[in-house]
Design a protein around this motif. Sequence first.
Motif, PDB file in Angstrom:
ATOM      1  N   TRP A 121       0.827  -1.198   0.000  1.00  0.00           N
ATOM      2  CA  TRP A 121       0.000   0.000   0.000  1.00  0.00           C
ATOM      3  C   TRP A 121       0.859   1.246   0.000  1.00  0.00           C
ATOM      4  N   ILE A 122       0.216   2.362  -0.368  1.00  0.00           N
ATOM      5  CA  ILE A 122       0.885   3.655  -0.307  1.00  0.00           C
ATOM      6  C   ILE A 122       0.097   4.562   0.629  1.00  0.00           C
ATOM      7  N   ASP A 123       0.815   5.517   1.198  1.00  0.00           N
ATOM      8  CA  ASP A 123       0.202   6.591   1.964  1.00  0.00           C
ATOM      9  C   ASP A 123       0.633   7.869   1.271  1.00  0.00           C
ATOM     10  N   ALA A 124      -0.341   8.552   0.702  1.00  0.00           N
ATOM     11  CA  ALA A 124      -0.067   9.776  -0.042  1.00  0.00           C
ATOM     12  C   ALA A 124      -0.668  10.949   0.721  1.00  0.00           C
ATOM     13  N   SER A 125       0.171  11.655   1.438  1.00  0.00           N
ATOM     14  CA  SER A 125      -0.264  12.807   2.229  1.00  0.00           C
ATOM     15  C   SER A 125      -1.456  12.483   3.112  1.00  0.00           C
ATOM     16  N   GLY A 126      -1.399  11.324   3.782  1.00  0.00           N
ATOM     17  CA  GLY A 126      -2.444  10.940   4.711  1.00  0.00           C
ATOM     18  C   GLY A 126      -3.569  10.115   4.114  1.00  0.00           C
ATOM     19  N   CYS A 127      -3.566   9.884   2.830  1.00  0.00           N
ATOM     20  CA  CYS A 127      -4.588   9.065   2.191  1.00  0.00           C
ATOM     21  C   CYS A 127      -3.983   7.697   1.871  1.00  0.00           C
ATOM     22  N   GLU A 128      -4.485   6.647   2.530  1.00  0.00           N
ATOM     23  CA  GLU A 128      -3.963   5.302   2.319  1.00  0.00           C
ATOM     24  C   GLU A 128      -4.685   4.617   1.164  1.00  0.00           C
ATOM     25  N   ILE A 129      -3.900   4.035   0.251  1.00  0.00           N
ATOM     26  CA  ILE A 129      -4.440   3.301  -0.893  1.00  0.00           C
ATOM     27  C   ILE A 129      -3.805   1.917  -0.896  1.00  0.00           C
ATOM     28  N   VAL A 130      -4.626   0.882  -0.723  1.00  0.00           N
ATOM     29  CA  VAL A 130      -4.127  -0.498  -0.764  1.00  0.00           C
ATOM     30  C   VAL A 130      -4.008  -0.904  -2.225  1.00  0.00           C
ATOM     31  N   LEU A 131      -2.817  -1.333  -2.627  1.00  0.00           N
ATOM     32  CA  LEU A 131      -2.563  -1.726  -4.012  1.00  0.00           C
ATOM     33  C   LEU A 131      -2.886  -3.199  -4.233  1.00  0.00           C
ATOM     34  N   VAL A 132      -2.515  -4.025  -3.273  1.00  0.00           N
ATOM     35  CA  VAL A 132      -2.814  -5.451  -3.329  1.00  0.00           C
ATOM     36  C   VAL A 132      -2.822  -5.980  -1.906  1.00  0.00           C
ATOM     37  N   GLU A 133      -3.773  -6.905  -1.641  1.00  0.00           N
ATOM     38  CA  GLU A 133      -3.857  -7.492  -0.307  1.00  0.00           C
ATOM     39  C   GLU A 133      -4.415  -8.899  -0.441  1.00  0.00           C
ATOM     40  N   ASP A 134      -3.724  -9.846   0.172  1.00  0.00           N
ATOM     41  CA  ASP A 134      -4.195 -11.228   0.171  1.00  0.00           C
ATOM     42  C   ASP A 134      -5.412 -11.293   1.095  1.00  0.00           C
TER      43      ASP A 134
END
Length: 122
Positions: free
Chosen positions: A105-118
Amino acid sequence: SRPQTFDYDGSRCTSAPTTSPTPAMLVSLYMSTSDASGANLRSGTISVQFMVHDEWSSPELLLPAETRVDRLETVSNTFSMSRIPQRVRVMADEEADDWGFWKVWIDASGCEIVLVEDPAGE
């Protein structure tokens, strides 16, 4: 080793384009290693690229060759860019062994975006 590219919908995070030549935000990339046997990373360099404004960035170092990553360990690095990236590409050099991750996942200026998760978890 073949690069792994992650596509995602970052539209829930606002990211106004910048006209400034200097980076406007910090984006942190996180990768969590699985608990599965053999999931740990024992060797090799891991690099990342980000697609911003429809162009891939130059490869940037995520993990140097001498870094070891154990099972259940999360690694991260922070990168400067002008907006939230559209895509993320993770690349391993020829010396890298298999690395089993369960969540990226990424955290972009406080916004978390999950890219892939089992869905099964760790």
